[in-house]
Design a protein around this motif. Sequence first.
Motif, PDB file in Angstrom:
ATOM      1  N   ALA A   1      36.855  56.110  20.712  1.00 56.32           N
ATOM      2  CA  ALA A   1      37.161  57.340  20.194  1.00 56.32           C
ATOM      3  C   ALA A   1      37.605  57.282  18.931  1.00 56.32           C
ATOM      4  O   ALA A   1      37.249  56.963  17.717  1.00 56.32           O
ATOM      5  N   ALA A   2      38.499  57.918  19.085  1.00 52.97           N
ATOM      6  CA  ALA A   2      39.664  58.340  19.163  1.00 52.97           C
ATOM      7  C   ALA A   2      40.332  56.771  18.409  1.00 52.97           C
ATOM      8  O   ALA A   2      40.725  56.551  16.963  1.00 52.97           O
ATOM      9  N   GLY A   3      40.579  55.482  18.821  1.00 55.52           N
ATOM     10  CA  GLY A   3      40.819  54.254  18.048  1.00 55.52           C
ATOM     11  C   GLY A   3      39.862  54.127  16.838  1.00 55.52           C
ATOM     12  O   GLY A   3      39.767  53.288  15.976  1.00 55.52           O
TER      13      GLY A   3
ATOM     14  N   ALA B   1      37.786  48.096  19.152  1.00 56.07           N
ATOM     15  CA  ALA B   1      38.042  46.814  19.844  1.00 56.07           C
ATOM     16  C   ALA B   1      39.960  47.601  19.931  1.00 56.07           C
ATOM     17  O   ALA B   1      39.751  46.791  21.179  1.00 56.07           O
ATOM     18  N   VAL B   2      40.578  47.839  19.027  1.00 54.37           N
ATOM     19  CA  VAL B   2      41.584  48.418  19.610  1.00 54.37           C
ATOM     20  C   VAL B   2      41.598  49.163  20.854  1.00 54.37           C
ATOM     21  O   VAL B   2      42.707  49.827  22.081  1.00 54.37           O
TER      22      VAL B   2
ATOM     23  N   GLY C   1      37.760  48.653   9.808  1.00 54.96           N
ATOM     24  CA  GLY C   1      38.611  49.415  10.662  1.00 54.96           C
ATOM     25  C   GLY C   1      38.061  50.122  11.437  1.00 54.96           C
ATOM     26  O   GLY C   1      38.290  50.582  12.596  1.00 54.96           O
ATOM     27  N   ILE C   2      36.878  50.508  11.425  1.00 58.52           N
ATOM     28  CA  ILE C   2      35.932  51.416  12.235  1.00 58.52           C
ATOM     29  C   ILE C   2      35.557  50.226  13.152  1.00 58.52           C
ATOM     30  O   ILE C   2      35.620  50.672  14.385  1.00 58.52           O
ATOM     31  N   ILE C   3      35.932  49.180  12.900  1.00 61.68           N
ATOM     32  CA  ILE C   3      34.426  47.718  14.253  1.00 61.68           C
ATOM     33  C   ILE C   3      36.722  47.767  14.819  1.00 61.68           C
ATOM     34  O   ILE C   3      36.355  46.979  15.874  1.00 61.68           O
ATOM     35  N   VAL C   4      37.491  47.369  13.953  1.00 56.35           N
ATOM     36  CA  VAL C   4      38.761  46.863  15.102  1.00 56.35           C
ATOM     37  C   VAL C   4      39.476  48.080  15.765  1.00 56.35           C
ATOM     38  O   VAL C   4      39.896  48.042  17.003  1.00 56.35           O
TER      39      VAL C   4
ATOM     40  N   ALA D   1      43.002  48.496  25.048  1.00 51.29           N
ATOM     41  CA  ALA D   1      44.234  49.273  24.756  1.00 51.29           C
ATOM     42  C   ALA D   1      43.709  50.111  26.622  1.00 51.29           C
ATOM     43  O   ALA D   1      44.012  50.625  27.213  1.00 51.29           O
ATOM     44  N   SER D   2      42.348  50.642  26.359  1.00 46.53           N
ATOM     45  CA  SER D   2      42.303  51.851  27.354  1.00 46.53           C
ATOM     46  C   SER D   2      40.777  51.434  28.643  1.00 46.53           C
ATOM     47  O   SER D   2      41.029  52.200  29.167  1.00 46.53           O
ATOM     48  N   SER D   3      40.710  50.005  28.270  1.00 41.64           N
ATOM     49  CA  SER D   3      40.139  49.575  29.478  1.00 41.64           C
ATOM     50  C   SER D   3      39.146  50.637  29.121  1.00 41.64           C
ATOM     51  O   SER D   3      37.795  50.480  30.360  1.00 41.64           O
ATOM     52  N   GLY D   4      38.352  50.596  28.127  1.00 40.92           N
ATOM     53  CA  GLY D   4      36.928  51.046  28.263  1.00 40.92           C
ATOM     54  C   GLY D   4      36.961  52.953  27.944  1.00 40.92           C
ATOM     55  O   GLY D   4      35.558  53.304  28.567  1.00 40.92           O
TER      56      GLY D   4
END
Length: 87
Positions: A64-66, A50-51, A44-47, A55-58
């Motif tokens: 951090a929220a993801g 990545a999301v 879950g941390i890895i996914v 989603a936010s372009s870095g």
Amino acid sequence: MARSHHRKKHKEHVRQFKHVHDTSVSATVTKSRTSAKLVFGIAGIIVGFAVGYFASSGDMIWMAAGTVAGAVAGYIIGRRIDAEKTN
């Protein structure tokens, strides 16, 4: 010459030894070494990272929220799997 390996007492002794040995092996095989909470939490941390990244372009806040959201979701899924495994 005597054939000691044909005696009934000797065969019974070997049979008892195998029975004791088999039960100790089966007890260690059924025990789980890792929990699903840990595995799904890390996944879950890895996914989540990545999301958040894509989603936010870095943007660091959304990454951090993801990451936190993915870790929480993975932990909850893993906890449910562990609960089903013990029942």
